[in-house]
Every structure is written in structure tokens, then in C-alpha cells.
Design an enzyme around this catalytic site. Structure first.
Site, PDB file in Angstrom:
ATOM      1  N   ASP A 291       0.864  -1.171   0.000  1.00 14.09           N
ATOM      2  CA  ASP A 291       0.000   0.000   0.000  1.00 14.09           C
ATOM      3  C   ASP A 291       0.908   1.230   0.000  1.00 14.09           C
ATOM      4  O   ASP A 291       2.103   1.133   0.294  1.00 14.09           O
ATOM      5  CB  ASP A 291      -0.922  -0.011   1.228  1.00 14.09           C
ATOM      6  CG  ASP A 291      -2.175   0.836   1.023  1.00 14.09           C
ATOM      7  OD1 ASP A 291      -2.180   1.689   0.097  1.00 14.09           O
ATOM      8  OD2 ASP A 291      -3.142   0.669   1.778  1.00 14.09           O
ATOM      9  N   TRP A 292       0.347   2.364  -0.331  1.00 12.92           N
ATOM     10  CA  TRP A 292       1.142   3.582  -0.506  1.00 12.92           C
ATOM     11  C   TRP A 292       1.778   4.023   0.824  1.00 12.92           C
ATOM     12  O   TRP A 292       1.081   4.512   1.705  1.00 12.92           O
ATOM     13  CB  TRP A 292       0.282   4.674  -1.110  1.00 12.92           C
ATOM     14  CG  TRP A 292       0.186   4.650  -2.611  1.00 12.92           C
ATOM     15  CD1 TRP A 292       0.330   5.729  -3.451  1.00 12.92           C
ATOM     16  CD2 TRP A 292      -0.062   3.524  -3.472  1.00 12.92           C
ATOM     17  NE1 TRP A 292       0.204   5.321  -4.761  1.00 12.92           N
ATOM     18  CE2 TRP A 292      -0.037   3.991  -4.814  1.00 12.92           C
ATOM     19  CE3 TRP A 292      -0.272   2.162  -3.261  1.00 12.92           C
ATOM     20  CZ2 TRP A 292      -0.230   3.138  -5.911  1.00 12.92           C
ATOM     21  CZ3 TRP A 292      -0.459   1.313  -4.356  1.00 12.92           C
ATOM     22  CH2 TRP A 292      -0.438   1.814  -5.652  1.00 12.92           C
TER      23      TRP A 292
END
Ligand SMILES: *[C@@H]1O[C@H](CO)[C@@H](O)[C@H](O)[C@H]1NC(C)=O
Ligand SMILES: *[C@@H]1O[C@H](CO)[C@@H](O)[C@H](O)[C@H]1NC(C)=O
Ligand SMILES: *[C@@H]1O[C@H](CO)[C@@H](O)[C@H](O)[C@H]1NC(C)=O
Ligand SMILES: *[C@@H]1O[C@H](CO)[C@@H](O)[C@H](O)[C@H]1NC(C)=O
Ligand SMILES: *[C@@H]1O[C@H](CO)[C@@H](O)[C@H](O)[C@H]1NC(C)=O
Ligand SMILES: *[C@@H]1O[C@H](CO)[C@@H](O)[C@H](O)[C@H]1NC(C)=O
Ligand SMILES: *[C@@H]1O[C@H](CO)[C@@H](O)[C@H](O)[C@H]1NC(C)=O
Ligand SMILES: *[C@@H]1O[C@H](CO)[C@@H](O)[C@H](O)[C@H]1NC(C)=O
Ligand SMILES: *[C@@H]1O[C@H](CO)[C@@H](O)[C@H](O)[C@H]1NC(C)=O
Ligand SMILES: *[C@@H]1O[C@H](CO)[C@@H](O)[C@H](O)[C@H]1NC(C)=O
Ligand SMILES: CC(=O)N[C@H]1CO[C@H](CO)[C@@H](O)[C@@H]1O
Length: 724
Positions: A291-292
Site C-alpha cells: 500500500d502507498w
């Protein structure tokens, strides 16, 4: 007239599920700390992508290490995520875009109903149609990889979970079925999907360890770690991995890891969950992306991550992993080259299989400029109809009292004399759809912002338009013969005019809502904007007060649900840009409501699994999933013998005189009154099995198996059982 649609519940009475938890086996304990050094990442052998795998292997074998690193790292570009390119071999960057309800952030696209709203239809047909229509827009915008769907995590362990609405249901079985259908049908025309967030991602509070306090972090402790989800092996398989297993079975090309830690290891780097469970046991041959900002070390590549996102883009805001730093780690021997070789193959194989034979459209949006409509729309007219149909089928009639000729359906359009549209939620947002930022949440408090159609964060999508309650019902007034009375107050304002408008009306529709968003668990489950006060003010003046709720989950209705003048309550979920467009058919009885709650509607927060959001102001918060396979939501209510306001599966038909319980004798999407039909419900061996930690496999135990069929989790009048 149509009969209310009961659903078939696999009741929680499977005797075997109450067996005590197994102790983790010696084998697992030996696996100990779960970094890549302990459990090596399996090399892909292609899985279902035979042709793509062969092509990817051939390409990657010709690549330099710099080129392999490019394929497995994030760069700056038009999209939310962008991989590096390999021009020498004609490998283009891969464009990744959010999200679960829309191509985000882009104009000229549709804001679809949230997954929780699609889940409330319980309709395979509509879940499938939604997946296909969304995939078309992603493809037409030139997106290679949709960062969607949320196949669980969150599963809805806590009703406060800021992202619960991005998932289908708080029930892992319903979520599993919807996940399978969505992945299969989103990928049918070549788009690649990303099932997320693997694993144990049940809260937003303290989800990241960054010392860059997000506004919505619970505590601004300087160097805090992300929350550590501690769930045992059996619970992992039976509840939290179940829906991912279905996404893998449906062929999901990508899986996104989560922000939390697992048993102390960052999920993006956790070798037990990624290398062993996902890539080995679940036989996943695609690519795992972080995920970012979920990567905190390039060691995550050893632990099973294949792409670090978003790499060095966004000015390094999310850290700087992959790229040059990965190259340095490879050269220093900290990450073996074979791992990046495999990661590049895993990333390219599904893409070449799914998109290799097609002329994929060029990217036509730019994450760096989303306020303007830079490119032509990709919306199709029939998609608006689909969004409306899902909205209609998802409306759950929570309460209806027709005892005095009031309630729903309303009198026919030409007979009704007057209708009040009340509350800020019935109106347009005065400042437009883009004013609260790309995720819809950068305004201080989400009230007085019009008909609420979606939650915030990456699951938000910029709507092309929103049909507010007022817009829709004024159009109905034009078709019929009734007068419209309006007041756009929120519950903190002077309600003198609001009351007058209610008093002047034969029926009053009060629109109330509750915002929830990624990055921020809900502080409570009460209505926003003083919604309770609005309902009570209307009900004190009008004896046919009908409440419409837009929210991504439960909100308390206890303050007014027994009020004699509250004759009907509709839960309309997060319906996407058709907004209140679903309401006329339901309100005027053109369609009988058939939505069913995909979660449990409690009477108080206390009724739910306690302490399900770890809020300790600790630098290392821990979420202990001590409830194990029992899980949250309706299982917890049953275990505690707690009576919810509305049970999982609840949903009335307006054909009923009042809040009546129907006798279940069959299941219908199409039955006429008096008609009967036999329905079969296939059960797989896995559905009846328990996970054995010792054997690391599903086991069908001998014993008595009890089944219930009913309209909701608290009412399963038809019982059957058999023994092995
Ligand atoms: C993956 O394959 C490479 C050869 O390409 C090999 O060196 C490596 O040991 C393999 N890894 C595993 C975990 O089998
Ligand atoms: C890696 O990708 C970047 C960004 O697309 C590109 O500028 C660069 O030339 C690529 N490097 C190699 C070695 O192909
Ligand atoms: C999300 O998905 C999981 C299945 O993995 C499910 O158990 C959970 O309850 C879902 N729903 C919500 C609202 O979080
Ligand atoms: C973390 O943030 C605090 C408060 O802004 C700051 O004082 C501290 O220096 C930061 N620590 C690190 C390691 O960046
Ligand atoms: C976490 O620890 C529990 C208890 O030892 C174990 O059963 C489970 O498999 C572990 N999960 C992960 C992902 O490490
Ligand atoms: C509801 O209120 C209206 C006045 O607005 C009145 O005419 C009607 O009789 C009332 N109905 C009932 C059932 O009390
Ligand atoms: C609310 O507005 C009405 C009408 O303008 C006014 O008479 C009343 O005093 C106001 N109430 C309060 C508490 O300000
Ligand atoms: C619930 O949270 C909202 C948003 O923070 C807040 O405005 C409201 O006052 C809270 N309600 C209660 C009853 O605490
Ligand atoms: C119900 O509505 C009527 C107006 O139709 C009003 O007179 C009555 O006081 C209301 N009941 C309550 C409990 O507020
Ligand atoms: C329906 O309304 C009538 C009249 O106000 C009331 O007596 C009855 O209790 C209500 N029934 C339900 C189920 O709320
Ligand atoms: C853009 C917008 O209208 N934002 C408003 C949403 O509601 C809150 C609370 O009323 C306001 O503070 C925002 O300005």
C-alpha cells in the site's frame, strides 16, 4: 406486488465451529520471526497465466538488473501508481488507479455505489454488472491495474472501522462470494485487479508508523509504530483470508498488502503471510504490491512484496523504496537478484496474459490535475441506469408502520398533497463535488454538504453529478400533483422554519447521514450534523415522518425509532452518483424494497465486539483478535445473546402492513404471491470444514451439522441437519 426476498443463511450453528482453537503447531512456531530470511519467497511457475508467464519469463531473462528493478518499483506519472518502464524491450509503465467505487482521481467517470451498498442487494447479477461496468471505465481511461476490490480487510470487525463500507459485508461468506464475482468480471476484458488489503487490516487508527502525523492519527506520538494485528492461524484462514482465497481462485492479478503489522512484522514484509500462506498455500502466482507508504525497508522484497508503491513519487512523501535504493541493496547482497527476477515475472505475467493481445488505451487522466475535465468522459448512459438499479435494489426498509394508512408506500403521486424535503442531506453540496479534495475528506467536518453518496479516501470517486433528494423529488412533484416544502438546515441550526415546513406537509422526508473515511475510524456511531435533532423536530410536527439514512454502516436510531410519527426508515447506504435517484420507485411503491442488511444494526456501540479498535496511546499499539474464529458482527451478537435493533439480513417489504416477520418457505429474486419454488444452495467441502493448524489444511470433522434458512440471522425458522 412482489414478495419480500428472503435469503438463505448458512447459520452459525455448524457444530464444528465451536471446537476449541488449536495451539499453533511446532512447525509454525519454528517459522518464528517472519522475515524473508526465514521463509523464502516461492518463485512463480505461472499459475493460470501460462502464456503470459512464458512471455514474461522470456522478457525478464533479457533484462538487466536495473530494468528488473524498474518493473518492480514506483515512479511518478499520470496515475496514482506508475511502474518504471523498459523502453529497450518495449515494456511500458503500468498505470494503477484507485479504487473500489470509481476510477479515482479522474473526472468524466462514474461514481458507482460503494461495495457495502452492492452487498446489500445480495444479487450476484448486480455485483457482476457493477464489476463489468467499472472495469470498462478503468480500461477506457487507460488504467492497467485497478486498485480494487477490497476483498476483506477490513472485514468489519469493528463498526467504527473507517473503511468498512469499501467491503461488501461484515460476513466473510457473503464477502467471499462478492469478491469472487467481482475479480472474475472486472478482469473479463483484460483489466487487472488488486485484491486488498492483505491482511488483518481492521482499523485505520495508527495504521502507519510514520512520524508525519496524519491529521487523523489518534495520537501524534513522535515515533509510533503501526498497529500490530495479532490473529491466530485458524482465524486467519477461516475468517480473514477467506475472501482473498476467493479472489485468488477468481484469478486476481495483484494483491495489495496492508499498513498494519502482523505479529510484530510489517505486513508488507511478512514472509509467513505472503511467502507461505499467499504464494505457497493459496497458490498465488501474481504480484504483491505494498500500500502507498506501507513499505519501510527493501527487506519487504524478501518477505514477498513484488512492487513497492508509490516508490519515489509524491516527492518522497511515502518513503523511498525500490528504485535506486533497491539496486543498492541488491548490490550489497541484502536482496538476492533472483527475488527481483521473480518479482518482475510475477508483475508482467498476468498483464501480458490479460492485456498482451489488445491495443490498450492511452492513459487519459492526470493525478496531478484532477479538478479540471481534461479528457472526454468515458461514461456510458446505461451505466447511470445500472447505478440507479443497484441503488434501488440496495435500499433496506428498516422500519415501516402502515397501521394508520401512513408509512410506505406513499400515496400515489396524483393523490399525495404535499411532501417536505428536510435536512441538509436532501440538497446539493453548495461548493460542488471537488471542493473537499481528491478523497472527499479534506473539509473539516462532513455535514451541510448535501446528499451523501460515498465515504472518503481512496474509496471515494469524484462524481460527475449527484442527484440530490430535492432534485429527484421535485421532478416527481412535476410528474404528480403534490406540493414540495423545503428546508436545508442541519441539526445545529434554528429549526423554526424547518418545523413549519414539516407541519405544512402530509409526509416529511428527513435526510440524515454519517461520514466515514479511510485514515480515520469513526469516533462514534451517531448521526452527523445533529441528525437526531432533525428527525425529532420533523416528527414532532408531521405524523408521517420518513427517515432516509446515507451512511457506510450502522448509525444509532434509538433516540427516535419509537416515535409514533416516524413511520418509515430507509437505509440507502452509499449509492454513488445517482444519489437519491433510487428513492422514488421505493417511496411510491413502483418497486418493493428488497435490500437486506449486510451487517448487524445494533442498539448501542456496547453491543459490538469490545475494544475492537486499538487506541492505546502507545508507540506500539496491539490489536489482539482474542475473539478468534468467533469474529465480530452477527456472530458476536449471537454469542452474547444480544438483541440488535435490526439483525444481519433484515430488510422489509413495503407490501407488509407493518414490521412483520415473514414465514420462510422458499427463496425468491422473482416469486409472485402464492407461488412456490425450490431452491438449491450448493455447499463446498470447504464451507463445512475447519482449518487445522497442525495439519495446515481444511478438515471435515465428523459430527452433527445444523443448517438454518431464514430472512435474517436472528430468524432462521427452517432447520435441517445431518451427521457424518
Ligand atoms: C528461485 O529461482 C532461482 C533461480 O532462478 C533460484 O536461485 C532460487 O533459489 C529460487 N528460489 C526459491 C525460493 O526456490
Ligand atoms: C526506468 O523507468 C524510468 C521511468 O519510466 C525511465 O525514465 C528509465 O529510463 C527506466 N530505466 C531503464 C533502465 O529502462
Ligand atoms: C470485509 O471482508 C471480510 C472478508 O474477508 C468480511 O469478513 C468483512 O466483514 C467485510 N465487511 C466489512 C463491512 O468490513
Ligand atoms: C517526529 O515528530 C516530532 C514532532 O513533530 C519531532 O519533534 C521529531 O523530531 C520527529 N522525529 C523524527 C525522528 O523525525
Ligand atoms: C501470528 O501468531 C499466531 C500465534 O502464534 C499464529 O498462529 C499465526 O499464524 C501468526 N500469524 C502470522 C501472520 O504471523
Ligand atoms: C395525520 O396528520 C394529519 C394532519 O396533517 C391528519 O389529517 C391525519 O388525520 C393524521 N393521521 C393520523 C393517522 O393521525
Ligand atoms: C429561531 O428563529 C425564529 C424565527 O426567526 C425566532 O423567532 C427564534 O427566536 C429563533 N430561536 C432562537 C433560539 O434563536
Ligand atoms: C460523534 O462524532 C462526531 C464527529 O466527531 C461529533 O461531531 C459528535 O459530536 C459525536 N457524537 C457524540 C454523541 O459523541
Ligand atoms: C405527531 O404529529 C402530530 C401532527 O400530525 C402532532 O400533533 C403530534 O404531537 C406528534 N406526536 C408527537 C409525539 O410528537
Ligand atoms: C405503529 O403506529 C401505531 C400508531 O402510532 C402504534 O400504535 C404502533 O405501536 C406502531 N407499530 C410499530 C411496530 O411501531
Ligand atoms: C465544501 C463544504 O461545503 N464543506 C463544508 C462541509 O460541512 C462543514 C460543516 O458544516 C463545513 O465546515 C465545510 O465547509
Amino acid at each position: 406486488m412482489r414478495l419480500f426476498l428472503p435469503f438463505l443463511a448458512l447459520a452459525a450453528t455448524l457444530g464444528a465451529l465451536s471446537a476449541p482453537l488449536d495451539e499453533p503447531s511446532a512447525l509454525l512456531l519454528e517459522r518464528g520471526g517472519h522475515l524473508g530470511g526465514d521463509i523464502l519467497a516461492p518463485n512463480s511457475t505461472g499459475g493460470v497465466w501460462t502464456r503470459g508467464f512464458a512471455k514474461a519469463r522470456e522478457l525478464v531473462e533479457q533484462m538487466t538488473i536495473e530494468e528488473k528493478v524498474n518493473v518492480t518499483s514506483g515512479y511518478t506519472g499520470f496515475c496514482v501508481g506508475y511502474t518504471g518502464e523498459v523502453p529497450r524491450l518495449g515494456v511500458k509503465p503500468l498505470c494503477m488507479a484507485d479504487g473500489p467505487s470509481s476510477v479515482r482521481p479522474s473526472r468524466g467517470v462514474s461514481q458507482f455505489p460503494a461495495a457495502i451498498t452492492a452487498g446489500a442487494t445480495w444479487s450476484r447479477r448486480l455485483i457482476s454488472a457493477r464489476a463489468k461496468a467499472m472495469a470498462q471505465e478503468f480500461k477506457d481511461r487507460g488504467v492497467n491495474i485497478a486498485l480494487s476490490p477490497v476483498t476483506g480487510s477490513p472485514l468489519g470487525r469493528s463498526p467504527l472501522g473507517g473503511r468498512d463500507w469499501e467491503n461488501w459485508s461484515a460476513d466473510s461468506y457473503l464477502s467471499s462470494i462478492a469478491s469472487f464475482i467481482t475479480v472474475r468480471d472486472m478482469q473479463a476484458n483484460g483489466l487487472a485487479c488488486t485484491a486488498k488489503h492483505w491482511l488483518g487490516n481492521e482499523q485505520e487508527t495508527r495504521r502507519r508508523p510514520f512520524n508525519r502525523s496524519e491529521d487523523n492519527d489518534f495520537t501524534k506520538a513522535p515515533i509510533g509504530q503501526s498497529v500490530d494485528s495479532r490473529l491466530d492461524d485458524r482465524t486467519t484462514h477461516e475468517l480473514y483470508a477467506l475472501s482473498f482465497a476467493e479472489a485468488v481462485r477468481a484469478g486476481t492479478a495483484f494483491i495489495m498488502s496492508s499498513y498494519n503489522r502482523l505479529n510484530g512484522t510489517q505486513a508488507s514484509a511478512d514472509a509467513l503471510s505472503q511467502n507461505y500462506i499467499l504464494k505457497d498455500m493459496l497458490n498465488f502466482h501474481g504480484s504483491v504490491m505494498s500500500d502507498w507508504g506501507g513499505t519501510h525497508s527493501n527487506d519487504a522484497y524478501n518477505g514477498g512484496m513484488d512492487i513497492s508503491m508509490p516508490g519515489n513519487s509524491y516527492g518522497g512523501l511515502f518513503g523511498n523504496f525500490g528504485g535506486a535504493s533497491l539496486l543498492a541493496d541488491i548490490k550489497a547482497g541484502r536482496v538476492p537478484e533472483w527475488r527481483i527476477h521473480d518479482a518482475a515475472i510475477r508483475t508482467l505475467a498476468p498483464i501480458l496474459e490479460l492485456q498482451g493481445d489488445q491495443q490498450w488505451p492511452e492513459v487519459s487522466f492526470d493525478v496531478r490535475d484532477t479538478t479540471r475535465s481534461l479528457y472526454p468522459s468515458v461514461r456510458k448512459p446505461e451505466t447511470a441506469d445500472l447505478i440507479r438499479e443497484i441503488g434501488e435494489e440496495a435500499v433496506v426498509l428498516l422500519h415501516n408502520n402502515r397501521s394508520a394508512g401512513l408509512g410506505l408506500p406513499l400515496k400515489p403521486r396524483h393523490v399525495l398533497r404535499s411532501l417536505a424535503l428536510l435536512g441538509e442531506g436532501a440538497f446539493d453540496k453548495p461548493t460542488g463535488w471537488t471542493s473537499c479534495g481528491q478523497g472527499g475528506g479534506s473539509c473539516s467536518e462532513y455535514s451541510k454538504n448535501g446528499t451523501l453518496t460515498m465515504g472518503g479516501g481512496s474509496g471515494w470517486g469524484i462524481p460527475s453529478y449527484i442527484l440530490s433528494g430535492a432534485a429527484v423529488m421535485q421532478h416527481e412533484a412535476r410528474r404528480g400533483a403534490f406540493d414540495i416544502n423545503l428546508d436545508a438546515s442541519d441539526g445545529y441550526m434554528n429549526l423554526s422554519n424547518f418545523r413549519m415546513q414539516a407541519r405544512a406537509s402530509e409526509a416529511a422526508l428527513v435526510f440524515v447521514n454519517a461520514w466515514s473515511t479511510e485514515g480515520n475510524d469513526r469516533p462514534n456511531i451517531t448521526l452527523f450534523g445533529g441528525g437526531d435533532r432533525l428527525v425529532k423536530a420533523a416528527a414532532s410536527e408531521c405524523n408521517n415522518t420518513i427517515v432516509v439514512i446515507n451512511s457506510g454502516g450502522v448509525v444509532l436510531v434509538e433516540d427516535w425509532i419509537k416515535h409514533e410519527n416516524v413511520t418509515a426508515v430507509l437505509y440507502a447506504g452509499f449509492p454513488g452518483q445517482e444519489g437519491a435517484g433510487a428513492l422514488p420507485a421505493i417511496l411510491f411503491g413502483d418497486k418493493s424494497p428488497s435490500g437486506k442488511l449486510p451487517f448487524t444494526w445494533g442498539r448501542s456501540l456496547d453491543q459490538y465486539l469490545p475494544n475492537s479498535i486499538a487506541r492505546v496511546p502507545d508507540i506500539a499499539p496491539v490489536a489482539n483478535f482474542d475473539e478468534g474464529t468467533l469474529g465480530g458482527d452477527w456472530h458476536w451478537f449471537e454469542y452474547k445473546n444480544a438483541t440488535p435493533r435490526y439483525a444481519f439480513g433484515h430488510g422489509l417489504s413495503s407490501d407488509a402492513p407493518q414490521d412483520t416477520t415473514f414465514e420462510i418457505s422458499g427463496v425468491t429474486v422473482l416469486l409472485q404471491p402464492g407461488e412456490t419454488q425450490t431452491v438449491t444452495f450448493p455447499l463446498r467441502r470447504k464451507d463445512l470444514s475447519v482449518w487445522s493448524t497442525d495439519n495446515q489444511n481444511w478438515m471435515l470433522l465428523s459430527g452433527d451439522y445444523h443448517f438454518g434458512v431464514g430472512g435474517s440471522s436472528d430468524n432462521a425458522p427452517v432447520a435441517a441437519s445431518f451427521s457424518f
